[in-house]
Design a protein around this motif. Structure first.
Motif, PDB file in Angstrom:
ATOM      1  N   SER A 158      -5.536 -24.431 -27.324  1.00  8.01           N
ATOM      2  CA  SER A 158      -5.715 -25.385 -28.427  1.00  8.01           C
ATOM      3  C   SER A 158      -5.192 -24.820 -29.758  1.00  8.01           C
ATOM      4  CB  SER A 158      -7.186 -25.752 -28.566  1.00  8.01           C
ATOM      5  OG  SER A 158      -7.928 -24.595 -28.883  1.00  8.01           O
ATOM      6  N   ALA A 159      -5.108 -23.470 -29.833  1.00  8.48           N
ATOM      7  CA  ALA A 159      -4.616 -22.852 -31.069  1.00  8.48           C
ATOM      8  C   ALA A 159      -3.167 -23.251 -31.332  1.00  8.48           C
ATOM      9  CB  ALA A 159      -4.735 -21.336 -30.974  1.00  8.48           C
ATOM     10  N   TYR A 160      -2.386 -23.435 -30.237  1.00 10.27           N
ATOM     11  CA  TYR A 160      -0.978 -23.819 -30.421  1.00 10.27           C
ATOM     12  C   TYR A 160      -0.886 -25.192 -31.086  1.00 10.27           C
ATOM     13  CZ  TYR A 160       0.142 -19.983 -27.256  1.00 10.27           C
ATOM     14  OH  TYR A 160       0.274 -18.743 -26.690  1.00 10.27           O
ATOM     15  N   ILE A 161      -1.784 -26.076 -30.697  1.00 13.71           N
ATOM     16  CA  ILE A 161      -1.777 -27.421 -31.295  1.00 13.71           C
ATOM     17  C   ILE A 161      -2.143 -27.309 -32.775  1.00 13.71           C
ATOM     18  CG2 ILE A 161      -2.870 -29.713 -31.228  1.00 13.71           C
ATOM     19  CD1 ILE A 161      -3.273 -29.114 -28.166  1.00 13.71           C
ATOM     20  N   ASP A 162      -3.163 -26.497 -33.056  1.00 11.31           N
ATOM     21  CA  ASP A 162      -3.574 -26.308 -34.451  1.00 11.31           C
ATOM     22  C   ASP A 162      -2.420 -25.742 -35.280  1.00 11.31           C
ATOM     23  OD1 ASP A 162      -6.027 -27.192 -33.719  1.00 11.31           O
ATOM     24  OD2 ASP A 162      -6.951 -25.208 -33.594  1.00 11.31           O
ATOM     25  N   ILE A 163      -1.704 -24.771 -34.687  1.00 13.83           N
ATOM     26  CA  ILE A 163      -0.584 -24.152 -35.407  1.00 13.83           C
ATOM     27  C   ILE A 163       0.518 -25.184 -35.644  1.00 13.83           C
ATOM     28  CG2 ILE A 163       1.267 -22.433 -35.197  1.00 13.83           C
ATOM     29  CD1 ILE A 163      -0.900 -20.673 -33.711  1.00 13.83           C
ATOM     30  N   ALA A 164       0.793 -26.001 -34.613  1.00 13.87           N
ATOM     31  CA  ALA A 164       1.829 -27.039 -34.757  1.00 13.87           C
ATOM     32  C   ALA A 164       1.461 -27.990 -35.897  1.00 13.87           C
ATOM     33  CB  ALA A 164       1.992 -27.793 -33.447  1.00 13.87           C
ATOM     34  N   VAL A 165       0.190 -28.361 -35.957  1.00 16.72           N
ATOM     35  CA  VAL A 165      -0.264 -29.265 -37.028  1.00 16.72           C
ATOM     36  C   VAL A 165      -0.095 -28.585 -38.386  1.00 16.72           C
ATOM     37  CG1 VAL A 165      -2.290 -30.432 -37.992  1.00 16.72           C
ATOM     38  CG2 VAL A 165      -1.847 -30.544 -35.541  1.00 16.72           C
ATOM     39  N   MET A 166      -0.420 -27.283 -38.433  1.00 19.56           N
ATOM     40  CA  MET A 166      -0.285 -26.540 -39.694  1.00 19.56           C
ATOM     41  C   MET A 166       1.177 -26.491 -40.144  1.00 19.56           C
ATOM     42  SD  MET A 166      -2.929 -23.400 -39.051  1.00 19.56           S
ATOM     43  CE  MET A 166      -3.136 -22.705 -40.674  1.00 19.56           C
ATOM     44  N   VAL A 167       2.075 -26.314 -39.173  1.00 10.94           N
ATOM     45  CA  VAL A 167       3.512 -26.253 -39.508  1.00 10.94           C
ATOM     46  C   VAL A 167       3.969 -27.587 -40.100  1.00 10.94           C
ATOM     47  CG1 VAL A 167       5.839 -26.066 -38.521  1.00 10.94           C
ATOM     48  CG2 VAL A 167       4.046 -24.516 -37.773  1.00 10.94           C
ATOM     49  N   ILE A 168       3.547 -28.672 -39.458  1.00 13.80           N
ATOM     50  CA  ILE A 168       3.957 -30.009 -39.924  1.00 13.80           C
ATOM     51  C   ILE A 168       3.390 -30.263 -41.327  1.00 13.80           C
ATOM     52  CG2 ILE A 168       3.681 -32.491 -39.499  1.00 13.80           C
ATOM     53  CD1 ILE A 168       3.852 -31.741 -36.465  1.00 13.80           C
ATOM     54  N   CYS A 169       2.134 -29.912 -41.506  1.00 15.40           N
ATOM     55  CA  CYS A 169       1.510 -30.118 -42.828  1.00 15.40           C
ATOM     56  C   CYS A 169       2.232 -29.285 -43.893  1.00 15.40           C
ATOM     57  CB  CYS A 169       0.038 -29.738 -42.801  1.00 15.40           C
ATOM     58  SG  CYS A 169      -0.941 -30.884 -41.830  1.00 15.40           S
ATOM     59  N   THR A 170       2.591 -28.042 -43.530  1.00 14.31           N
ATOM     60  CA  THR A 170       3.303 -27.181 -44.479  1.00 14.31           C
ATOM     61  C   THR A 170       4.645 -27.804 -44.856  1.00 14.31           C
ATOM     62  OG1 THR A 170       2.274 -25.267 -43.460  1.00 14.31           O
ATOM     63  CG2 THR A 170       4.199 -24.832 -44.816  1.00 14.31           C
ATOM     64  N   ALA A 171       5.350 -28.297 -43.833  1.00 10.90           N
ATOM     65  CA  ALA A 171       6.665 -28.907 -44.103  1.00 10.90           C
ATOM     66  C   ALA A 171       6.510 -30.133 -45.010  1.00 10.90           C
ATOM     67  CB  ALA A 171       7.330 -29.291 -42.793  1.00 10.90           C
ATOM     68  N   LEU A 172       5.492 -30.935 -44.728  1.00 12.33           N
ATOM     69  CA  LEU A 172       5.277 -32.137 -45.541  1.00 12.33           C
ATOM     70  C   LEU A 172       4.964 -31.759 -46.988  1.00 12.33           C
ATOM     71  CD1 LEU A 172       3.223 -34.415 -43.117  1.00 12.33           C
ATOM     72  CD2 LEU A 172       5.560 -34.760 -43.904  1.00 12.33           C
ATOM     73  N   LEU A 173       4.119 -30.750 -47.130  1.00 14.99           N
ATOM     74  CA  LEU A 173       3.781 -30.291 -48.487  1.00 14.99           C
ATOM     75  C   LEU A 173       5.011 -29.746 -49.205  1.00 14.99           C
ATOM     76  CD1 LEU A 173       0.365 -28.408 -48.182  1.00 14.99           C
ATOM     77  CD2 LEU A 173       0.891 -30.323 -49.677  1.00 14.99           C
ATOM     78  N   ALA A 174       5.794 -28.959 -48.434  1.00 14.59           N
ATOM     79  CA  ALA A 174       6.981 -28.329 -49.020  1.00 14.59           C
ATOM     80  C   ALA A 174       8.017 -29.372 -49.433  1.00 14.59           C
ATOM     81  CB  ALA A 174       7.596 -27.346 -48.026  1.00 14.59           C
TER      82      ALA A 174
END
Lengths: 404, 229
Positions: free
Chosen positions: A368-384
């Motif tokens: 499940s950590a991989y899913i959390d990390i994927a979500v974090m990456v997407i959120c980071t990209a959106l913020l960036a």
């Protein structure tokens, strides 16, 4: 079309995009690997602690928990054992006699020790002490009164297999006993503190000496450490006179460390994502400013601001969506490899043992950590994407078209 | 029938400050449908500012601009974007094509923004690329085309949505003689055959020679307006 333009724009400056993608990939890989090492280390520490001495569940006289005095032995132990034998969820159990204020007397001096009386065969099924014998054997083929001591103690007091050992303790009735044992085995677990403080002897030998069998602890194992939580609660209901605790209650720091490592993973990833955030903002800002004329033209010919905004956001997302999965894949492969082969930290083995850890580290991470990390990456990209995209919207088409 | 009506346009930059610049100073202009007009004048005379205001890329300080009877002067930024999309074609000095799209995709881009159907887009794009002589280069990206070819793609793009008129800001400034001549031939033919209204800003004599109307601007005022037969 926006998707097509955004995707092609990503590859317009291959070197720049490549560097950002590599940074995202490396950051995520590093986050996963660091997290998996921390989790693996903690898991191993917990597993070792449970495997070598704690087990999944322990039962005591409630008073013994507060004050580990020999007089607080388990009352009606036969009833307790009958209850345990009848429970299908319990794989094995082992009853222990514990003299916490024992003294090991030797020619080189005295040492406070915890004398643990065990049934060697029962204990073998519950803990791994038998497998940590580095010299001699685990209560096999012995004559007289055997004892297993830790390697550190053996080294410090020059004990070898077959050497005589004097153990002193006070029994429940207050009588002081001094017994002569023979070292039959020297063990070395992953916990130096445990090895230095504990001496294992057969409980029947202690009972013979004191004239009565008394047990202070019953350690038991169930199928998984997670299952122990529910089982402990069930047993507690059935054995209200005893104190039944699962491993997290017996050794709260183990439970806390588990929880802490979950938080640590998000902390590691959060720091990495923060660094990536600025890297992506920088890259996208450069991309936007370099393309002022083109963006100005798009707005001049009729591309609406939301579409321009979306194009920059999608472009940023594409960067993350290329780097992110690559990082997760490489991270996963690394975790898988070192999860099987382990990382040998022999150079710091002593230090690790003082913390109750094995020098062989096996990486581990929840799926499940991989899913959390994927979500974090997407959120980071959106913020960036927000700042460069807003910058693009502020461009004046008529000025931008003529920009050099 | 007038496509463009400009009434008393003034454009002042940095109004009220010490560095106030009067770019346009009371311009009145009417452009009829099907005209092939060149707006000429020295650098800094206000040609580009006038074209920007007519094209809704800039807002006049004073005066009114009517496109096909619709006043654009009071439109919001978003309304202007929509208006430009459906009514005006642009050709820029530096071509300003989308470098990551092919010639065909560049030409079809505005129709895509207009949400025209695939079939309609395909037909119109092929027709225009044929007219500008770039059918064979339709799958090439701008970087693979010469300056003249890129500007022809830009003309095709400007015409793809069948705008009410095309504004071309110094379209030949970066082209050699041959490319300029080819481009002018294409635009003149489209003007004649499709009745497309073209307005250029230029100081290129080759363009001025081909224009049927030449409007001269100096210091933000129209100093002459000559119609040729």
């Amino acid at each position: 079309m926006i998707l097509k333009i955004a995707w092609r724009n990503v590859w317009r400056n291959k070197l720049r995009s490549g560097v950002v993608i590599f940074a995202i990939m490396t950051g995520i890989w590093a986050g996963i690997f660091m997290s998996s090492m921390s989790i693996g280390m903690t898991e191993a520490r917990t597993e070792d602690a449970l495997g070598y001495f704690i087990s999944h569940i322990q039962i005591h006289n409630p008073e013994f928990i507060v004050d580990r005095k020999v007089r607080y032995s388990i009352d009606n132990v036969e009833n307790v054992l009958t209850e345990l034998s009848a429970n299908d969820s319990i794989l094995h159990f082992s009853k222990r006699t514990i003299y916490t204020e024992g003294i090991l007397a030797s020619a080189k001096g005295n040492k406070n020790v915890q004398i643990v009386g065990i049934d060697p065969e029962q204990e073998k099924l519950v803990t791994k002490i038998h497998s940590s014998i580095v010299a001699g054997n685990y209560f096999e083929d012995f004559k007289g009164k055997p004892a297993c001591i830790g390697k550190k103690v053996a080294e410090k007091y020059n004990y070898e297999i077959g050497d005589k050992l004097i153990l002193q303790f006070q029994d429940k009735a207050g009588d002081i006993h001094a017994m002569k044992f023979k070292v039959c085995g020297i063990f070395q677990s992953v916990n130096l503190q445990h090895d230095e403080l504990t001496v294992y002897v057969p409980s029947e030998v202690l009972a013979e000496e004191t004239g009565h069998a008394e047990y202070h602890e019953i350690a038991l194992n169930t199928y998984t450490k997670a299952a122990a939580i529910g089982l402990a609660a069930t047993l507690q209901q059935k054995l209200p006179e005893q104190k039944v605790e699962y491993w997290g209650q017996i050794s709260p720091e183990l439970g806390y460390t588990d929880e802490m490592m979950d938080v640590a993973m998000y902390l590691y990833m959060g720091i990495i994502m923060l660094a990536l955030l600025f890297g992506i903002i920088n890259t996208m800002l450069m991309a936007v400013l370099e393309r002022r004329r083109e963006l100005g033209m798009l707005m001049a010919v009729g591309m609406t601001k939301p579409k321009v905004f979306l194009m920059i956001v999608v472009e940023t997302l594409f960067l993350a969506l290329v780097g992110g999965p690559l990082g997760i894949l490489i991270g996963h492969l690394t975790v898988q490899y070192f999860g099987v082969h382990g990382i040998d930290l022999a150079v710091v083995a002593e230090g690790m043992k003082s913390f109750g850890m094995s020098s062989m580290l096996y990486t581990k991470i929840e799926a499940s950590a991989y899913i959390d990390i994927a979500v974090m990456v997407i959120c980071t990209a959106l913020l960036a994407a927000i700042y460069p995209a807003r910058k693009a919207l502020k461009l004046n088409p008529s000025e931008s078209i003529r920009a050099l | 029938m007038s496509v463009i009506k400009v009434k008393g346009i003034q454009k002042i930059y940095n109004e009220g400050s010490a560095i106030e610049v009067r770019a346009l100073n009371g311009i009145d202009l009417v452009v009829e449908k099907g005209e092939f007009t060149a707006v000429v004048g020295p650098s800094g005379s206000g040609k580009t500012t006038l074209l920007n205001i007519i094209g809704g890329l800039d807002v006049a300080t004073q005066g009114e601009v009517l496109i096909d009877g619709t006043t654009i002067s009071g439109m919001s930024e978003n309304e202007l974007i929509g208006f430009r999309l459906n009514n005006i074609g642009f050709v820029f000095q530096a071509y300003n094509l989308i470098p990551v799209l092919t010639a065909k995709e560049n030409v079809g881009f505005i129709m895509l923004l207009q949400k025209r159907s695939n079939d309609e887009r395909e037909n119109r794009v092929n027709e225009l690329l044929d007219e500008v002589g770039l059918k064979e280069q339709k799958n090439k990206r701008p970087g693979e085309l010469s300056g003249g070819q890129q500007q022809r793609v830009a003309v095709a793009r400007a015409l793809a949505s069948k705008p009410k008129f095309v504004l071309a800001d110094e379209p030949t400034a970066n082209l050699d003689s041959k490319s300029t001549s080819d481009l002018l031939d294409i635009m003149a033919r489209l003007n004649k055959e499709e009745g497309t209204t073209f307005i250029f800003s230029t100081h290129d004599q080759r363009v001025i020679d081909r224009a049927r109307r030449v409007v001269t601007i100096d210091d933000g005022r129209i100093t002459s307006d000559v119609h040729h037969a």
